[in-house]
Scaffold this motif. Structure first.
Motif, short mmCIF file in Angstrom:
data_model
loop_
_atom_site.label_atom_id
_atom_site.label_comp_id
_atom_site.label_asym_id
_atom_site.label_seq_id
_atom_site.Cartn_x
_atom_site.Cartn_y
_atom_site.Cartn_z
N MET A 1 0.83 -1.18 0.00
CA MET A 1 0.00 0.00 0.00
C MET A 1 0.88 1.25 0.00
SD MET A 1 -2.81 1.36 2.72
CE MET A 1 -3.98 0.13 2.27
N ILE A 2 0.47 2.20 -0.75
CA ILE A 2 1.20 3.47 -0.82
C ILE A 2 0.71 4.37 0.31
CG2 ILE A 2 1.63 5.51 -2.22
CD1 ILE A 2 1.31 3.73 -4.68
N LYS A 3 1.65 5.05 0.94
CA LYS A 3 1.32 5.95 2.04
C LYS A 3 1.78 7.36 1.67
CE LYS A 3 2.37 2.20 5.09
NZ LYS A 3 3.56 1.49 5.33
N GLN A 4 1.13 8.33 2.28
CA GLN A 4 1.57 9.71 2.12
C GLN A 4 2.44 10.05 3.32
OE1 GLN A 4 -1.39 12.82 2.17
NE2 GLN A 4 0.01 14.26 1.20
N PHE A 5 3.63 10.57 3.05
CA PHE A 5 4.58 10.94 4.09
C PHE A 5 4.80 12.45 4.09
CE2 PHE A 5 5.65 6.56 3.23
CZ PHE A 5 6.00 6.06 4.46
N GLU A 6 4.93 12.99 5.27
CA GLU A 6 5.42 14.35 5.43
C GLU A 6 6.90 14.23 5.71
OE1 GLU A 6 3.47 17.78 7.75
OE2 GLU A 6 5.00 16.93 9.10
N CYS A 7 7.71 14.89 4.91
CA CYS A 7 9.17 14.83 5.05
C CYS A 7 9.68 16.21 5.49
CB CYS A 7 9.82 14.44 3.73
SG CYS A 7 9.24 12.87 3.08
N THR A 8 10.56 16.20 6.48
CA THR A 8 11.02 17.47 7.05
C THR A 8 12.53 17.44 7.25
OG1 THR A 8 8.96 17.58 8.29
CG2 THR A 8 10.70 19.07 8.98
N ILE A 9 13.16 18.56 6.93
CA ILE A 9 14.56 18.80 7.30
C ILE A 9 14.55 20.03 8.20
CG2 ILE A 9 16.89 19.40 6.53
CD1 ILE A 9 16.28 18.08 3.86
N GLU A 10 14.91 19.83 9.46
CA GLU A 10 14.95 20.93 10.43
C GLU A 10 16.11 21.86 10.09
OE1 GLU A 10 12.69 21.55 12.75
OE2 GLU A 10 11.59 19.72 12.23
N ASN A 11 15.99 23.11 10.46
CA ASN A 11 17.06 24.10 10.27
C ASN A 11 17.56 24.15 8.83
OD1 ASN A 11 17.05 24.76 13.05
ND2 ASN A 11 18.24 22.91 13.45
N ALA A 27 9.13 4.48 4.28
CA ALA A 27 9.72 5.76 4.68
C ALA A 27 11.02 6.02 3.92
CB ALA A 27 9.97 5.76 6.19
N SER A 28 11.80 4.98 3.69
CA SER A 28 13.07 5.15 2.96
C SER A 28 12.84 5.66 1.54
CB SER A 28 13.84 3.83 2.90
OG SER A 28 14.25 3.46 4.19
N LYS A 29 11.83 5.08 0.87
CA LYS A 29 11.53 5.53 -0.49
C LYS A 29 11.00 6.97 -0.48
CE LYS A 29 10.67 0.98 -2.47
NZ LYS A 29 9.67 0.08 -3.06
N ALA A 30 10.19 7.30 0.51
CA ALA A 30 9.67 8.67 0.63
C ALA A 30 10.81 9.65 0.86
CB ALA A 30 8.67 8.75 1.77
N ARG A 31 11.74 9.27 1.72
CA ARG A 31 12.90 10.11 2.03
C ARG A 31 13.70 10.38 0.75
NH1 ARG A 31 14.95 6.92 5.77
NH2 ARG A 31 13.76 7.86 7.43
N TYR A 32 13.93 9.34 -0.04
CA TYR A 32 14.71 9.50 -1.27
C TYR A 32 13.95 10.36 -2.29
CZ TYR A 32 17.65 8.50 -5.26
OH TYR A 32 18.48 8.63 -6.34
N GLN A 33 12.65 10.16 -2.43
CA GLN A 33 11.87 11.00 -3.35
C GLN A 33 11.93 12.47 -2.93
OE1 GLN A 33 7.84 9.65 -3.63
NE2 GLN A 33 8.41 7.72 -4.59
N LYS A 49 20.32 11.27 6.93
CA LYS A 49 20.05 11.27 8.37
C LYS A 49 19.25 12.48 8.82
CE LYS A 49 24.52 13.26 9.75
NZ LYS A 49 24.80 13.91 8.54
N ASP A 50 19.20 13.54 8.03
CA ASP A 50 18.50 14.77 8.42
C ASP A 50 17.03 14.81 7.99
OD1 ASP A 50 20.82 15.81 9.59
OD2 ASP A 50 21.51 16.59 7.67
N ILE A 51 16.64 13.92 7.08
CA ILE A 51 15.26 13.92 6.60
C ILE A 51 14.41 13.05 7.52
CG2 ILE A 51 13.69 13.38 4.71
CD1 ILE A 51 16.08 13.73 2.80
N LYS A 52 13.45 13.66 8.18
CA LYS A 52 12.54 12.95 9.07
C LYS A 52 11.22 12.72 8.32
CE LYS A 52 15.57 13.44 12.28
NZ LYS A 52 16.70 12.58 12.11
N THR A 53 10.64 11.53 8.50
CA THR A 53 9.39 11.22 7.82
C THR A 53 8.30 10.85 8.82
OG1 THR A 53 9.99 8.89 7.56
CG2 THR A 53 10.54 10.36 5.75
N LYS A 54 7.07 11.16 8.43
CA LYS A 54 5.91 10.83 9.25
C LYS A 54 4.76 10.48 8.31
CE LYS A 54 3.64 14.27 11.13
NZ LYS A 54 3.19 15.37 11.97
N VAL A 55 4.12 9.32 8.55
CA VAL A 55 2.97 8.91 7.75
C VAL A 55 1.79 9.81 8.10
CG1 VAL A 55 1.34 7.06 7.24
CG2 VAL A 55 3.73 6.52 7.64
#
Length: 143
Positions: A1-11, A27-33, A49-55
């Motif tokens: 199943m495909i999920k929607q991720f919010e990806c964030t880089i702080e600072n 999450a890994s594929k979302a981070r790379y996209q 390491k700086d990209i944080k993901t959340k479904v």
């Protein structure tokens, strides 16, 4: 199943976070996209390491299935000489894997390619391979 991720880089810039959204299976594929959307000259290893993901949601391919008239779909299949196809069938077009979700007024197929949430208009004979449920080739229109 495909999920929607919010990806964030702080600072990211002047202490402000950079936020983006990706649709992926993991999450890994979302981070790379997300990294690819940055159009950066820096290597992925600098960002990983700086990209944080959340479904934040889930997405089913079936949500894109056309509510089509079965008689018109059958006419398109006959016209294009592809009587064996069906909605949900696995397909490969120009090296990209996808699923048939319907047809369009151009007598072409509507296909969802992996990790997309939209349909592409595909000619049913252009560099196309059709697969059965066991991933065996049914028909191949490649040169």
């Amino acid at each position: 199943m495909i999920k929607q991720f919010e990806c964030t880089i702080e600072n990211w810039y002047k202490g402000e976070p950079l936020v983006g959204y990706s649709y992926a299976e993991t999450a890994s594929k979302a981070r790379y996209q997300f990294y690819r959307s940055l159009d950066s000259d820096y290597p992925y290893s600098d960002f990983f390491k700086d990209i944080k993901t959340k479904v934040i949601g889930k997405f089913k391919i079936s949500q894109l299935f056309n509510n089509y008239n079965i008689e018109d779909f059958d006419k398109m299949k006959k016209y294009r000489n592809i009587d064996f196809i069906y909605q949900g069938m696995k397909i490969n077009v120009c090296g990209k894997d996808g699923i048939i979700v319907g047809y369009n007024s151009g007598m072409n197929l509507d296909v969802v390619f992996n990790n997309n949430i939209y349909t592409d208009n595909c000619h049913p004979h252009w560099e196309t391979t059709y697969y059965d449920i066991n991933n065996k080739i049914i028909k191949c229109f490649k040169k």
